[in-house]
Design a protein around this motif. Structure first.
Motif, short mmCIF file in Angstrom:
data_model
loop_
_atom_site.label_atom_id
_atom_site.label_comp_id
_atom_site.label_asym_id
_atom_site.label_seq_id
_atom_site.Cartn_x
_atom_site.Cartn_y
_atom_site.Cartn_z
N ILE A 85 1.15 -1.49 0.06
CA ILE A 85 -0.28 -0.02 -0.06
C ILE A 85 0.74 1.66 0.29
CG2 ILE A 85 -1.23 1.18 1.08
CD1 ILE A 85 -2.57 -1.53 2.55
N LYS A 86 1.04 2.08 -0.63
CA LYS A 86 1.03 3.74 -1.04
C LYS A 86 0.34 4.88 -1.30
CE LYS A 86 4.46 0.61 -2.56
NZ LYS A 86 5.38 0.12 -1.63
N HIS A 87 0.77 5.25 0.19
CA HIS A 87 -0.26 6.39 0.28
C HIS A 87 0.50 7.98 -0.47
CE1 HIS A 87 -1.97 5.21 3.75
NE2 HIS A 87 -1.33 3.78 4.03
N LEU A 88 -0.50 8.26 -1.27
CA LEU A 88 -0.35 10.06 -1.76
C LEU A 88 -0.03 10.47 -0.64
CD1 LEU A 88 -2.77 8.39 -4.78
CD2 LEU A 88 0.33 8.30 -4.20
N LEU A 89 0.63 11.64 -0.51
CA LEU A 89 0.94 12.90 -0.07
C LEU A 89 1.17 14.49 -1.04
CD1 LEU A 89 2.93 11.10 2.45
CD2 LEU A 89 0.39 12.33 2.98
N PRO A 90 0.96 14.81 -0.95
CA PRO A 90 1.51 16.70 -2.27
C PRO A 90 3.01 17.19 -1.48
CG PRO A 90 0.09 16.74 0.21
CD PRO A 90 -0.34 15.64 0.13
N THR A 91 3.79 16.70 -2.17
CA THR A 91 5.49 17.59 -1.49
C THR A 91 5.35 19.36 -1.42
OG1 THR A 91 5.40 18.25 -3.88
CG2 THR A 91 6.40 15.92 -3.18
N GLU A 92 5.72 19.93 -1.09
CA GLU A 92 5.87 21.33 -0.86
C GLU A 92 5.35 21.90 -2.20
OE1 GLU A 92 5.24 24.46 1.17
OE2 GLU A 92 5.93 22.89 2.39
N LYS A 93 5.76 21.29 -3.23
CA LYS A 93 5.69 22.17 -4.65
C LYS A 93 4.64 21.95 -4.62
CE LYS A 93 6.88 22.12 -9.41
NZ LYS A 93 7.55 21.27 -10.22
N GLY A 94 3.57 20.71 -4.56
CA GLY A 94 2.76 20.19 -4.71
C GLY A 94 1.05 20.60 -4.16
N ARG A 95 1.81 21.55 -2.17
CA ARG A 95 1.37 22.25 -1.85
C ARG A 95 0.69 23.75 -2.43
NH1 ARG A 95 3.21 18.60 2.41
NH2 ARG A 95 4.68 20.44 2.29
N TYR A 98 -1.60 23.55 -5.36
CA TYR A 98 -2.83 23.15 -4.78
C TYR A 98 -3.48 24.57 -4.61
CZ TYR A 98 -7.33 21.89 -2.03
OH TYR A 98 -8.45 21.79 -1.61
N LYS A 99 -2.56 24.96 -4.45
CA LYS A 99 -3.08 26.90 -3.59
C LYS A 99 -3.96 27.60 -4.64
CE LYS A 99 -0.81 27.25 0.53
NZ LYS A 99 0.91 28.45 0.86
N THR A 100 -3.55 27.69 -6.55
CA THR A 100 -3.71 28.25 -7.54
C THR A 100 -4.57 27.52 -7.63
OG1 THR A 100 -1.84 28.39 -8.09
CG2 THR A 100 -2.86 28.40 -9.74
N VAL A 101 -4.99 26.08 -7.38
CA VAL A 101 -6.25 25.49 -8.79
C VAL A 101 -7.09 25.50 -7.23
CG1 VAL A 101 -7.03 22.68 -8.60
CG2 VAL A 101 -4.50 22.90 -9.02
N LYS A 102 -7.13 25.25 -5.71
CA LYS A 102 -8.09 26.06 -5.30
C LYS A 102 -8.84 27.15 -5.52
CE LYS A 102 -9.91 25.29 -1.03
NZ LYS A 102 -11.48 25.80 -0.94
#
Length: 150
Positions: A85-95, A98-102
């Motif tokens: 099982i691999k859990h998916l997590l955002p990186t700092e870049k991803g977070r 995501y702010k722009t996506v939100k």
């Protein structure tokens, strides 16, 4: 009967096209923002859950997750008890992305419901969730190899 699915489809395609154009500068391509949003909103989600939430097959999720990982937008983390099982997590870049996506999602939502009262928005949300539940049953049925009779 009013063809509500055509209307919903038109709205969905327009918003998807807008997002794909606007997200080029943040290195997100074709629909990747959907995956990033779910991963940021539910850190630790696994690919199967992502597939079920987005109503896509596992192979599609795997390709998108792999692309996001190569861009250092998300990372995979082994489960403490089950290494498969691999859990998916955002990186700092991803977070940050995501702010722009939100912001885009919030803006598009505001535009979409412009002129509606709070009670109309609430009723629309209830009706759309009801439709989603109905369609999810069919999606799972067909995904499992069955064919609907119509």
């Amino acid at each position: 009967m009013e063809d509500v699915l055509r209307t919903i489809g038109t709205i969905a395609r327009a918003l998807d096209s807008i997002a794909n154009i606007e997200f080029v500068d943040i290195d997100l391509t074709r629909g990747q923002y959907l995956y990033l949003a779910r991963i940021c909103e539910q850190p630790g989600i696994i690919q199967e859950q992502l597939a079920n939430q987005l109503n896509v097959d596992r192979a599609t999720v795997a390709r998108s997750v792999q692309k996001l990982e190569k861009k250092n937008i998300i990372t995979r983390q082994n489960d403490a008890k089950n290494l498969r099982i691999k859990h998916l997590l955002p990186t700092e870049k991803g977070r940050s992305v995501y702010k722009t996506v939100k912001r885009e999602n919030d803006y598009s939502t505001k535009i979409a419901v412009d002129g509606m009262t709070d009670s109309e928005i609430l009723e629309l949300s209830k009706l759309l969730n009801k439709m989603k539940k109905n369609i999810n049953h069919s999606w799972k049925y067909v995904k499992d190899g069955n064919k609907r009779e119509y």
